[in-house]
Design a protein around this motif. Structure first.
Motif, PDB file in Angstrom:
ATOM      1  N   TRP A  27      19.476 -44.621  -3.765  1.00  0.00           N
ATOM      2  CA  TRP A  27      20.845 -44.970  -4.168  1.00  0.00           C
ATOM      3  C   TRP A  27      21.784 -44.838  -2.975  1.00  0.00           C
ATOM      4  O   TRP A  27      22.637 -45.700  -2.744  1.00  0.00           O
ATOM      5  N   ASN A  28      21.627 -43.771  -2.220  1.00  0.00           N
ATOM      6  CA  ASN A  28      22.427 -43.579  -1.012  1.00  0.00           C
ATOM      7  C   ASN A  28      22.222 -44.734  -0.035  1.00  0.00           C
ATOM      8  O   ASN A  28      23.180 -45.241   0.564  1.00  0.00           O
ATOM      9  N   LEU A  31      24.023 -47.858  -1.143  1.00  0.00           N
ATOM     10  CA  LEU A  31      25.468 -47.752  -0.961  1.00  0.00           C
ATOM     11  C   LEU A  31      25.873 -47.712   0.507  1.00  0.00           C
ATOM     12  O   LEU A  31      27.044 -47.522   0.831  1.00  0.00           O
ATOM     13  N   ALA A  58      25.186 -51.132  -7.816  1.00  0.00           N
ATOM     14  CA  ALA A  58      25.462 -49.782  -7.309  1.00  0.00           C
ATOM     15  C   ALA A  58      26.945 -49.618  -7.005  1.00  0.00           C
ATOM     16  O   ALA A  58      27.550 -48.583  -7.310  1.00  0.00           O
ATOM     17  N   ARG A  59      27.551 -50.635  -6.397  1.00  0.00           N
ATOM     18  CA  ARG A  59      28.985 -50.564  -6.101  1.00  0.00           C
ATOM     19  C   ARG A  59      29.809 -50.536  -7.388  1.00  0.00           C
ATOM     20  O   ARG A  59      30.782 -49.786  -7.502  1.00  0.00           O
ATOM     21  N   ARG A  62      29.712 -47.143  -8.802  1.00  0.00           N
ATOM     22  CA  ARG A  62      30.513 -46.205  -8.008  1.00  0.00           C
ATOM     23  C   ARG A  62      32.001 -46.387  -8.281  1.00  0.00           C
ATOM     24  O   ARG A  62      32.748 -45.419  -8.411  1.00  0.00           O
ATOM     25  N   TYR A  63      32.443 -47.631  -8.390  1.00  0.00           N
ATOM     26  CA  TYR A  63      33.854 -47.881  -8.682  1.00  0.00           C
ATOM     27  C   TYR A  63      34.211 -47.425 -10.094  1.00  0.00           C
ATOM     28  O   TYR A  63      35.337 -46.989 -10.344  1.00  0.00           O
ATOM     29  N   LEU A  65      32.915 -44.827 -11.616  1.00  0.00           N
ATOM     30  CA  LEU A  65      33.125 -43.381 -11.471  1.00  0.00           C
ATOM     31  C   LEU A  65      34.533 -43.097 -10.967  1.00  0.00           C
ATOM     32  O   LEU A  65      35.247 -42.248 -11.522  1.00  0.00           O
ATOM     33  N   ASN A  90      28.953 -39.150  -1.070  1.00  0.00           N
ATOM     34  CA  ASN A  90      29.270 -40.441  -0.494  1.00  0.00           C
ATOM     35  C   ASN A  90      30.783 -40.528  -0.352  1.00  0.00           C
ATOM     36  O   ASN A  90      31.471 -39.513  -0.444  1.00  0.00           O
ATOM     37  N   ASN A  93      33.905 -38.928  -3.619  1.00  0.00           N
ATOM     38  CA  ASN A  93      33.179 -38.163  -4.615  1.00  0.00           C
ATOM     39  C   ASN A  93      34.150 -37.665  -5.685  1.00  0.00           C
ATOM     40  O   ASN A  93      35.366 -37.731  -5.529  1.00  0.00           O
TER      41      ASN A  93
END
Length: 271
Positions: A27-28, A31, A58-59, A62-63, A65, A90, A93
């Motif tokens: 995942w890291n 990203l 994945a983006r 993240r957005y 979150l 990342n 956070n």
């Protein structure tokens, strides 16, 4: 950690296994991070060959979150966050987003991957007014998580419980729902559940996951959006409900993302 992080003494971390790809490190990699190994990059590239949309998803996750944490801190007044299965640090956070809104926010991260915890020690700092801490625990031990998180968080006050892309690692549906139920039961009224997971809505993604699971990593189980919605039973879902992560209250950062991605999630209040 800062002095405010109230870090308990930890046992030495076990040796990091670099012979098998690990979901947090892959995942890291997707990203754009650097905290991964060759085995993770090989697995990530193989996955992307089957499902090129993985980095977009994945983006989007993240957005999601970021928007959820910002909403809870700015609009709902939440000052405590319990982020389970946080993955590798990342950009932006949970603690950074929450403490940008409210510097006094208290955040506890939970993971049981030694690489994640090693980075948490070094990178998960806090504002002077707040606290950032971490707990080495397994998602399958909700009682341990609540007990250890209670050393930093006040469970008499509202807490945002965050389960971001982690429940897919619980293979049994009943067990996954039981874990969520036990964690939510430990929260006081006025708390929130923030959750997303990957779904079985794309055939190429299903094939990519099947290959990933056959490669020796901890399996990840895809569920339908309807199954993900069951995690929120008994809670009051905020609009727009359980939707593609790119559809949950999109802002400027989400521009350019497709309306539908394979991750679905939502935010709900415990009354």
């Amino acid at each position: 950690m800062t002095d405010q992080a109230e870090t308990p003494e930890q046992e030495p971390f076990p040796k990091i296994d670099t012979s098998v790809p690990h979901s947090a490190r892959i995942w890291n990699y997707w990203l754009g991070g650097k905290d991964n190994y060759e085995v993770d990059r090989v697995a990530g590239d193989a996955f992307r060959e089957i499902f090129p949309g993985i980095e977009t998803g994945a983006r989007a996750a993240r957005y999601f979150l970021a928007r959820a944490v910002r909403h809870l801190a700015a609009e709902e007044g939440i000052r405590q966050f319990l982020d389970i299965g946080t993955g590798l640090p990342n950009v932006d956070n949970t603690h950074q987003i929450a403490q940008r809104v409210a510097p006094e926010s208290r955040i506890v991260y939970v993971d049981n991957d030694p690489l994640v915890l090693a980075h948490a020690r070094a990178l998960l700092t806090s504002t002077a007014e707040g606290v950032t801490n971490y707990v080495d625990a397994d998602l399958r031990e909700p009682g341990t998580i609540v007990r250890e998180a209670g050393k930093t968080l006040d469970f008499d006050r509202p807490v945002a419980l965050m389960l971001m892309g982690i429940l897919g690692h619980i293979e049994d549906d009943d067990e996954a729902r039981s874990i969520v139920r036990q964690l939510v039961e430990a929260l006081p009224p006025g708390s929130y559940l923030v959750q997303y997971d990957s779904t079985d809505t794309d055939e190429d993604y299903v094939r990519a996951i099947e290959q990933y699971n056959d490669g020796g990593s901890i399996p990840y189980i895809l569920r339908s959006p309807e199954q993900i919605a069951l995690y929120f039973d008994g809670l009051e879902l905020l609009e727009p409900g359980v939707v593609s992560c790119s559809r949950w209250r999109p802002d400027a950062a989400a521009l350019g993302l497709p309306a539908e991605v394979h991750q679905y999630g939502g935010v709900a209040r415990k009354n």
